[in-house]
Design an enzyme around this catalytic site. Structure first.
Site, short mmCIF file in Angstrom:
data_model
loop_
_atom_site.label_atom_id
_atom_site.label_comp_id
_atom_site.label_asym_id
_atom_site.label_seq_id
_atom_site.Cartn_x
_atom_site.Cartn_y
_atom_site.Cartn_z
N GLU A 60 117.09 -20.86 8.24
CA GLU A 60 116.33 -22.11 8.33
C GLU A 60 116.33 -22.88 7.02
OE1 GLU A 60 115.32 -19.30 9.75
OE2 GLU A 60 115.08 -19.84 11.86
N HIS A 129 105.22 -16.58 16.92
CA HIS A 129 105.97 -17.50 17.78
C HIS A 129 105.04 -18.53 18.44
CE1 HIS A 129 108.66 -13.93 17.88
NE2 HIS A 129 109.63 -14.79 18.04
#
Lengths: 326, 341
Positions: A60, A129
């Site tokens: 990322e 998440h």
């Protein structure tokens, strides 16, 4: 108007914008061959090839940084984050770089970067998440933050995001990808910072966005059955925040309930409630109520998870509190 | 006596020359088979609707058992990743411990039902849980090793990751840190050639993770993950090196990927049937079983015994975990901050 799912609205808008402008490129983990974890990029690799649909390493920090560089050079990268939780790994590139390049260049350099992916709770995905991160990103000057609740908004806001000149934090929601709705064709776009009255009512204003809009609308139905007419405001955009539409509604109803999915401290609801006090204090007949999630990381066990996010009952209770009814 | 049997008698078996007893290698086989059977049970439970999510590592068991084998299981640290079923079993977690996590039970030792399954942790046996974003465990492990070094405890730390995770910046930072401070640590990379759907050539520039270790100033060693004894040999060397204070080692185990990324994935979408079939011939359970058979240790009767014992253990673990209570709703807000009595 065709009926599309939220997922299809996103996908077809990506296609329209990629057909229109060769500068639009997609980056992300498993967006090509795998077609995206939520299949938003289905068959785009076949359509546009690997130079425009880029399967990145799991990195990322690295690929958001690369996208900032691409945007500075005039491309229009649309980065898919598998979930916004994983974007925390790239926070330095988002906050210290994307959001500040224009400022640090004295206004000379555009960063037309869109980052999109699911935000908020899903079903049993646990704390890493499931976080709802709009307040975090909404804090920083230099970032737009939008949160479409319907397929039409998904298309309209994504188009505005891709055609803009600044970084956009585009917050989708895993529970909404399958939601169907009418979506205007053509160059339909929704401006940032413009809320809508999703349901008219005279007794109380409920402010919501993303998935919580649908919870608020269900709560409004239940309240209507008890003779309470709730007006529901769908924000669509967190930054800029359309406080004018909210305050206008409060001027009619004199009561307000603000809903957000997760943690109360320093959350979006706090910002919205404070803005209501600033803009419409004299109109209020009761303190603004906040409906928020549990102040704990999201648990995995389903019974605990259900306790951690707001439901219709919570909104109904909060509305009655503003009405001094039980 | 066949020619092969005769040869086995005159040439010392490979495991013997590595210092492993017959019982050692039979125990290693037991753990590989146990991990595989537990893995398969988890998938059955998920498919039956008893669990929401499974992530596991069929094909990775051989190198995991071999890597942990030289460690002091009560003193050393393991910082695993979500395919580390076999490593966690060898280190001291029980099948019940792992299944309590799968079912998100109140007494799940990893998280009490807070974290997703597969994020194994058990402070009691010195296993520290890791997070879902891959790579973050590498810096954690380097920090643990640093603490062990400055405290002179003699503890060795082992951490593991897939080859996909090595693309993360965290991994670079951890390897650099460990090299600079010559830490007592073993970095394991279980290279199954896929990160969900993204193949090795799109993930690892240059094709070798082990080669990168040179740049950090310590050895990087590649071993065939199907060859359990070769994995043990390189792991033992790495362990002895860490113990001696000679610093880190990076071990890259080339393992077959015998399953999908997780229960949310179907690898048939992006891998050919031929490739998946070819991986099956490299199954460490089969390869190691054949070795033990060849040296006369794993007779048909013995194999049946082991299988029966494992089935019994996993059945009992499944029942125990299934019967265990879900987290108490009254505990929902707990464990956020330190709680005074």
């Amino acid at each position: 108007m065709p009926e599309l799912t939220y997922r299809e609205a996103l996908r077809t808008t990506l296609i329209e914008e990629m057909d229109r402008d060769r500068a639009v490129v997609l980056l992300g983990e498993d967006i090509g061959l795998y077609q995206g974890t939520f299949r938003v990029t289905a068959d785009l690799l076949d359509r546009y090839g690997p130079t425009r649909v880029i399967d990145t390493p799991i990195s990322e920090l690295g690929f958001v940084g690369a996208a900032v560089g691409m945007a500075m050079l005039g491309l229009r990268p649309v980065v898919e984050v598998m979930t916004w939780n994983f974007a925390l790994l790239a926070l330095d590139q988002i906050v210290n770089n994307a959001a500040k390049v224009r400022y640090f260049s004295g206004g000379q350099v555009d960063v037309p970067l869109v980052m999109r992916g699911p935000n908020g709770a899903g079903v049993q995905l646990s704390a890493q998440h499931s976080q709802s991160l709009e307040a975090l990103f909404g804090h920083f000057p230099g970032l737009y933050v939008v949160a479409p609740a319907t397929p039409a908004e998904a298309r309209g806001l994504l188009r505005t995001a891709i055609r803009g000149k600044d970084p956009v934090i585009f917050l989708e929601n895993a529970a909404l990808y399958g939601l169907k709705g009418e979506v205007p064709n053509g160059a339909f776009a929704l401006p940032f910072g413009q809320a809508e009255v999703a349901r008219a009512g005279r007794d109380v204003t409920i402010v919501a966005y993303s998935r919580m809009l649908h919870v608020a609308l269900t709560a409004a139905d239940r309240l209507a059955a008890e003779g309470i007419q709730a007006e529901v405001i769908n924000l669509r955009s967190l930054r800029p925040l359309d406080i004018g539409t909210v305050a206008g509604s409060v001027a009619r109803t004199h009561r307000a309930v603000v809903v957000q999915e997760q943690w109360r401290p320093y959350g979006a609801a706090a910002e919205i409630a404070a803005s209501i006090y600033e803009q419409a204090f004299d109109e209020l007949d009761a303190p603004v109520e906040r409906v928020t999630g549990a102040d704990a990381p999201m648990p995995y066990a389903r019974n605990l998870e259900l306790l951690a996010v707001p439901h219709e009952d919570d909104i109904v209770r909060a509305v009655k509190k503003t009405l001094y009814a039980s | 006596m066949s020619a092969m049997e005769a040869k086995a008698r005159v040439t010392p078996a490979r495991h013997t020359s590595l210092g492993l007893s017959d019982q050692d290698v039979l125990d290693m086989y037991y753990y590989i088979a146990l991990a595989r059977a537990l893995d398969e049970r988890m998938w059955v439970l998920q498919r039956a609707g008893k669990a929401m999510f499974v992530i596991s590592g069929p094909g990775h068991e051989g190198c995991q058992v071999a890597a942990v084998w030289p460690m002091d299981r009560t003193r050393d640290w393991l910082v695993p990743f979500y395919r580390s079923i076999a490593a966690c079993l060898v280190k001291g977690m029980s099948p019940t411990d792992l299944l309590l996590g799968l079912f998100a039970r109140a007494n799940d030792p990893s998280s009490g039902g807070r974290q997703m399954p597969g994020h194994y942790g058990h402070p009691g046996v010195k296993i520290l849980s890791t997070s879902s974003p891959v790579g973050t465990q590498y810096p954690h492990a380097a920090g643990i090793a640093y603490a062990a070094k400055i405290r002179k405890t003699g503890e060795v730390t082992m951490t593991a990751i897939g080859e996909g995770g090595t693309s993360q910046g965290d991994v670079h930072e951890a390897l650099n840190w460990a090299g600079v401070y010559k830490l007592p640590i073993i970095f394991v990379v279980e290279n199954n050639a896929y990160a969900i759907s993204v193949p090795l050539h799109k993930q690892v520039a240059g094709g070798s993770v082990a080669a990168r270790a040179t740049g950090y100033g310590f050895p990087g060693v590649v071993a065939d993950g199907s060859d359990v004894l070769e994995c043990y040999r390189v792991a033992k060397e790495a362990y002895d090196r860490a113990k001696r204070g000679d610093g880190p080692t990076l071990l890259e185990f080339k393992v077959p990927r015998l399953g999908s990324h997780s229960s949310d994935d179907q690898q048939e979408r992006y891998r050919t049937k031929e490739e998946i079939e070819a991986d099956r011939t490299r199954d460490p359970l089969r390869v190691f079983g054949a070795y033990l058979d060849g040296v006369g240790l794993l007779t048909e009767a013995k194999r049946t015994d082991v299988a029966a014992r494992i089935k019994r253990e996993i059945d009992e673990a499944t029942d125990a975990a299934d019967r265990a209570p879900s987290p108490d709703p009254a505990s929902a807000a707990r464990y956020v901050f330190f709680e005074k009595d």
